[in-house]
Design a protein around this motif. Structure first.
Motif, PDB file in Angstrom:
ATOM      1  N   THR A  64       0.827  -1.205   0.000  1.00 37.22           N
ATOM      2  CA  THR A  64       0.000   0.000   0.000  1.00 37.22           C
ATOM      3  C   THR A  64       0.864   1.259   0.000  1.00 37.22           C
ATOM      4  OG1 THR A  64      -1.759  -1.166   1.164  1.00 37.22           O
ATOM      5  CG2 THR A  64      -1.824   1.239   1.240  1.00 37.22           C
ATOM      6  N   MET A  65       1.884   1.277   0.828  1.00 38.60           N
ATOM      7  CA  MET A  65       2.761   2.442   0.896  1.00 38.60           C
ATOM      8  C   MET A  65       3.573   2.583  -0.384  1.00 38.60           C
ATOM      9  SD  MET A  65       3.688   5.141   2.391  1.00 38.60           S
ATOM     10  CE  MET A  65       3.123   5.069   4.077  1.00 38.60           C
ATOM     11  N   ALA A  66       4.037   1.473  -0.956  1.00 39.41           N
ATOM     12  CA  ALA A  66       4.809   1.537  -2.199  1.00 39.41           C
ATOM     13  C   ALA A  66       3.966   2.129  -3.327  1.00 39.41           C
ATOM     14  CB  ALA A  66       5.312   0.146  -2.589  1.00 39.41           C
ATOM     15  N   GLU A  70       4.605   5.683  -5.311  1.00 38.47           N
ATOM     16  CA  GLU A  70       4.666   5.742  -6.776  1.00 38.47           C
ATOM     17  C   GLU A  70       3.693   6.774  -7.328  1.00 38.47           C
ATOM     18  OE1 GLU A  70       4.195   2.945 -10.733  1.00 38.47           O
ATOM     19  OE2 GLU A  70       4.102   2.020  -8.771  1.00 38.47           O
ATOM     20  N   VAL A  71       2.467   6.805  -6.810  1.00 38.27           N
ATOM     21  CA  VAL A  71       1.463   7.759  -7.276  1.00 38.27           C
ATOM     22  C   VAL A  71       1.919   9.191  -6.989  1.00 38.27           C
ATOM     23  CG1 VAL A  71      -0.884   8.616  -6.863  1.00 38.27           C
ATOM     24  CG2 VAL A  71      -0.483   6.170  -7.169  1.00 38.27           C
ATOM     25  N   CYS A  72       2.369   9.445  -5.786  1.00 33.16           N
ATOM     26  CA  CYS A  72       2.813  10.800  -5.421  1.00 33.16           C
ATOM     27  C   CYS A  72       4.044  11.218  -6.223  1.00 33.16           C
ATOM     28  CB  CYS A  72       3.110  10.878  -3.927  1.00 33.16           C
ATOM     29  SG  CYS A  72       1.627  10.815  -2.911  1.00 33.16           S
ATOM     30  N   SER A  73       4.955  10.290  -6.456  1.00 30.88           N
ATOM     31  CA  SER A  73       6.148  10.607  -7.249  1.00 30.88           C
ATOM     32  C   SER A  73       5.767  10.968  -8.679  1.00 30.88           C
ATOM     33  CB  SER A  73       7.110   9.418  -7.270  1.00 30.88           C
ATOM     34  OG  SER A  73       7.575   9.144  -5.978  1.00 30.88           O
ATOM     35  N   THR A  74       4.827  10.246  -9.242  1.00 35.97           N
ATOM     36  CA  THR A  74       4.351  10.539 -10.601  1.00 35.97           C
ATOM     37  C   THR A  74       3.705  11.913 -10.652  1.00 35.97           C
ATOM     38  OG1 THR A  74       4.041   8.189 -11.054  1.00 35.97           O
ATOM     39  CG2 THR A  74       2.844   9.733 -12.463  1.00 35.97           C
TER      40      THR A  74
END
Length: 95
Positions: A64-66, A70-74
């Motif tokens: 879930t955290m990974a 990934e979403v926030c980094s994108t």
């Protein structure tokens, strides 16, 4: 024979002389093509542990955290291309 530390220090100094304004360089060196060989080696040396750190970082997170990272980094990567982009500061928009 130079030690790894001496090599790293010499490479760091050589790279900064090309791009750091305080050291007589210019950030425009990153726009020139082909890239200066010193910049290529400097950059490769500067990021040599990033993939290892990334792998270690991912192993310490649950799925879930990974996915969240990934979403926030994108989103953050896309934001810099937005016409309303603001350089990071205390006034920059929150994500």
């Amino acid at each position: 024979k130079k030690s790894e530390h001496e090599f790293a220090q010499q490479l760091n100094d050589s790279g900064k002389k090309l791009f750091e304004p305080e050291c007589g360089g210019s950030y425009d060196v990153f726009k020139r093509r082909p890239l200066d060989p010193t910049i290529l080696v400097y950059a490769a040396h500067d990021v040599r542990y990033m993939l290892l750190l990334y792998g270690s970082y991912l192993q310490q997170m649950d799925h879930t955290m990974a996915v969240r990272v990934e979403v926030c980094s994108t989103q953050r990567g896309a934001w810099c291309l937005h016409r309303d982009y603001v350089q990071p500061s205390s006034e920059a928009p929150q994500f």
